[in-house]
Enzyme design. Structure first.
Site, PDB file in Angstrom:
ATOM      1  N   HIS A  55      -8.762  -1.415  12.719  1.00  0.00           N
ATOM      2  CA  HIS A  55      -8.587  -1.236  11.275  1.00  0.00           C
ATOM      3  C   HIS A  55      -8.818   0.235  10.974  1.00  0.00           C
ATOM      4  O   HIS A  55      -9.762   0.838  11.492  1.00  0.00           O
ATOM      5  CB  HIS A  55      -9.611  -2.108  10.540  1.00  0.00           C
ATOM      6  CG  HIS A  55      -9.359  -2.218   9.072  1.00  0.00           C
ATOM      7  ND1 HIS A  55      -9.511  -1.163   8.208  1.00  0.00           N
ATOM      8  CD2 HIS A  55      -8.961  -3.267   8.313  1.00  0.00           C
ATOM      9  CE1 HIS A  55      -9.218  -1.554   6.981  1.00  0.00           C
ATOM     10  NE2 HIS A  55      -8.878  -2.831   7.014  1.00  0.00           N
TER      11      HIS A  55
ATOM     12  N   ARG B 177      -5.757   1.453   0.519  1.00  0.00           N
ATOM     13  CA  ARG B 177      -4.541   2.188   0.905  1.00  0.00           C
ATOM     14  C   ARG B 177      -3.327   1.574   0.226  1.00  0.00           C
ATOM     15  O   ARG B 177      -2.408   2.277  -0.185  1.00  0.00           O
ATOM     16  CB  ARG B 177      -4.361   2.181   2.424  1.00  0.00           C
ATOM     17  CG  ARG B 177      -5.323   3.103   3.132  1.00  0.00           C
ATOM     18  CD  ARG B 177      -5.078   3.142   4.626  1.00  0.00           C
ATOM     19  NE  ARG B 177      -5.357   1.862   5.245  1.00  0.00           N
ATOM     20  CZ  ARG B 177      -4.465   1.078   5.829  1.00  0.00           C
ATOM     21  NH1 ARG B 177      -3.201   1.462   5.925  1.00  0.00           N
ATOM     22  NH2 ARG B 177      -4.804  -0.077   6.348  1.00  0.00           N
TER      23      ARG B 177
END
Ligand code: FAD
Length: 573
Positions: free
Chosen positions: A237, A259
């Site tokens: 991640h 994001r």
């Protein structure tokens, strides 16, 4: 002296997979005795509780199971078992309603009352259902309440250590467990068992999963003669927090929706860099973002903490505080201002796409053993989309519960265990008590560094060979390291020894599979083989088994049961 018990259905693990399996099994066959055995406390352990961003499901106008399926295959680089992926996307549509209407979860809503769905990287539609930015707490709390309200037996702080076959070896007889509270051993005989212990790549220096996870399920499956597929596919991640040395918060993630919402990743020089690597920038898939970050780190474009930054303030601190309340508070706890400042981040090992080979109904190749969730392989192929993890565990957990409830009375039996296999498993578990105690932390630290450096985000042949040698040396060291066994109740050193035993075996499986795949695909990146082979020409999955103590590998061609690479279900829409 081993205590003996029996139950019709034994569920190992209490994450999304285990809880749904137990609830479905009990509802489908109330007369059967269903027991959950879990290493932690029910409702308080595992990664489902840690789910932040949410749950992928195609329920919005304009979205479809076909679109979700295509995103899952594209994300998985066509390595997925397509029947499993189709079961995931269609099953999620049923399960999300069930989570709300049957089990009592509440997800965030739009003003018109429809379920709110947010953007997650790598998807062509905003389909991630959530409860704020701490979705897993809602899911696990409600499911745990439902388990408490039913006549489901609970064996909390019971660690499964071995799957024991029947005398003829043809099926599963039951499971050897440690009651961690007393340190006593017990064998639970069961007609059907669910393996739902949730994988967890905690053998890497930076990792996200909960501390109770040590790949025990995968290690037990290997020792019981089962095959694991796609073990080279470890997901990193992009945004693990660098909270400083000596705190377990380092490596834990702040969620992908940051994001998705437009957050920036910045190098040590304060500049965005993702567009150098992918036109989607920060919204590219996890594998691409993690790799790009690792390249920036290797190039030395780092901040004083040795990592990079995530920055959100351009979206407006108030909006960030409102939409990402949980993340803002979590960062504040670590001394960082996510809303108006910057947070130091580093890629972190998050999820294993690989795992036990299983079928869409949850059955495995060992009659009596079913599997679901992160212990299994094949659903996600070479890379998992964010939001497909908790969908996977809850969809397949429920299916496996139904399957076990039907299978146990029809084909299941209380088989006598192979006593020699049981004695061998007991000997393995008690092995460290016969040797001189030594600290385990040097072995753990060395394992974490080794896997991070040599079998991490960027790999190559010589590094993987080094890693294999390093793992063999660490295993020899562990086998020579004893544990003080005078007090076995809550003997956490003993459990750490057992955790390392599982992690070392599963690390070997990762390294053998990673060395064999001489191409780059999804989460698996070979610096010495950076190309991605043409999937249209055919693809094969790695399958590893444990033979005479060594990891053996074979290739299993991927059956494109619904679509061939390059084809799309959407053309017909
Ligand atoms: C920080 C974080 C955030 C995440 N966010 C998301 C997200 O936003 N969306 C998404 O889709 N996915 C997310 N995931 C992934 C998601 O949590 C998993 O894909 C999924 O929930 C795993 O479910 P599971 O039931 O297989 O395992 P888990 O929920 O991890 O449960 C495993 C259970 O097995 C038990 N156990 C372990 N070993 C043993 C043993 N030897 N004996 C008995 N019991 C054992 C554990 O105690 C635990 O109860 C996230 C993961 C993490 C770590």
């Amino acid at each position: 002296m081993i205590e003996r018990r029996r139950t019709d259905i034994l569920v190992l693990g209490a994450g999304g997979a285990g809880l749904l399996a137990a609830l479905h099994a009990k509802d489908a066959a109330p007369a059967l005795e269903v027991t959950i055995a879990v290493k932690g406390l029910l409702g308080k352990c595992g990664c489902t509780r840690m789910v932040q961003g949410g749950y992928n499901v195609a329920i919005a106008q304009g979205d479809s199971a076909e679109r979700h399926f295509m995103d899952t295959l594209e994300g998985g680089k066509w390595l997925n078992d397509q029947d499993l992926a189709w079961t995931l996307v269609t099953g999620a549509q049923v399960r999300i309603r069930e989570l709300e209407n049957r089990w009592g979860c509440f997800f965030d809503r739009n003003p018109d009352g429809t379920i709110h769905q947010k953007a997650f990287a790598g998807q062509t539609f905003d389909r991630t259902v959530h409860k704020g930015d701490l979705t897993g707490i809602e899911i696990v709390n409600r499911l745990a309440e439902q388990v408490w309200a039913r006549g489901i037996n609970r064996m909390e702080e019971h660690r499964a250590v071995a799957l024991i076959r029947s005398r003829d070896g043809a099926r599963l007889a039951g499971v050897l467990l440690i009651d961690m509270r007393s340190g006593g051993l017990l064998f639970v005989q069961a007609r059907a068992v669910l393996l739902g212990t949730g994988g967890g790549p905690t053998m890497y220096k930076y990792h996200t999963p909960s501390g109770d996870k040590a790949c025990d399920g995968m290690a037990m499956a290997l020792r019981a003669g089962l095959a694991l597929r796609d073990m080279e596919m470890v997901q990193f991640h992009p945004t693990g927090v660098l909270a400083g040395p000596g705190t377990r918060m380092t490596g834990t993630i702040i969620e992908e929706g940051l994001r998705g919402a437009g957050g920036y990743l910045l190098g040590g020089d304060g500049q965005r860099f993702m567009h150098k690597y992918d036109p989607r920038g920060e919204r590219a898939t996890r594998d691409i973002v993690s790799r790009s970050m690792q390249r920036e780190i290797r190039a030395g474009n780092v901040n004083e903490a040795g990592g990079l930054w995530i920055e959100m303030k351009h979206l407006g601190p108030e909006r960030v505080r409102r939409e990402f309340k949980g993340m803002v508070e979590r960062c504040a706890d670590m001394g960082f201002d996510l809303a108006a400042g910057r947070v130091p981040v580093v890629p972190t090992a998050h999820y294993m796409m690989g795992g036990v080979v299983f079928r869409p109904d949850g059955a495995t190749d060992l009659p009596g053993l079913f599997a679901a969730g992160e212990d299994t392989g094949g659903v996600h192929g070479a890379n998992r989309l964010g939001g497909n993890g908790v969908a996977n565990s809850t969809v397949f957990g429920g299916i496996a519960g139904d399957s076990m409830a039907a299978w146990a009375p029809r084909e299941g039996a209380f088989e006598e265990p192979d006593e020699a296999a049981l004695a061998e498993a007991v000997a393995l578990v008690e092995a460290p008590f016969g040797r001189a105690p030594r600290p385990l932390s040097p072995i753990r630290d060395a394992l974490l560094e080794l896997m991070w450096d040599k079998a991490g985000i960027l790999r190559d042949g010589p590094g993987l060979a080094d890693c294999a040698r390093g793992l063999a040396a660490l295993e020899a060291e562990l086998d020579a390291t004893g544990v003080d066994g005078r007090e076995r109740a809550f003997n956490l050193t003993w459990h750490d020894w057992l955790n390392l035993k599982s992690l070392l075996l599963v690390s070997r499986a990762i390294v053998v599979a990673a060395a064999a795949r001489e191409e780059s695909r999804g989460a698996h990146w070979r610096e010495d083989f950076p190309h991605t082979a043409d999937a249209a020409a055919g693809l094969a999955a790695t399958r590893v088994t444990l033979r005479d103590g060594a990891i053996a590998l074979e290739w299993q061609p991927v059956a494109f049961t619904r679509l061939r690479p390059g084809e799309s279900l959407l053309a017909a829409e």
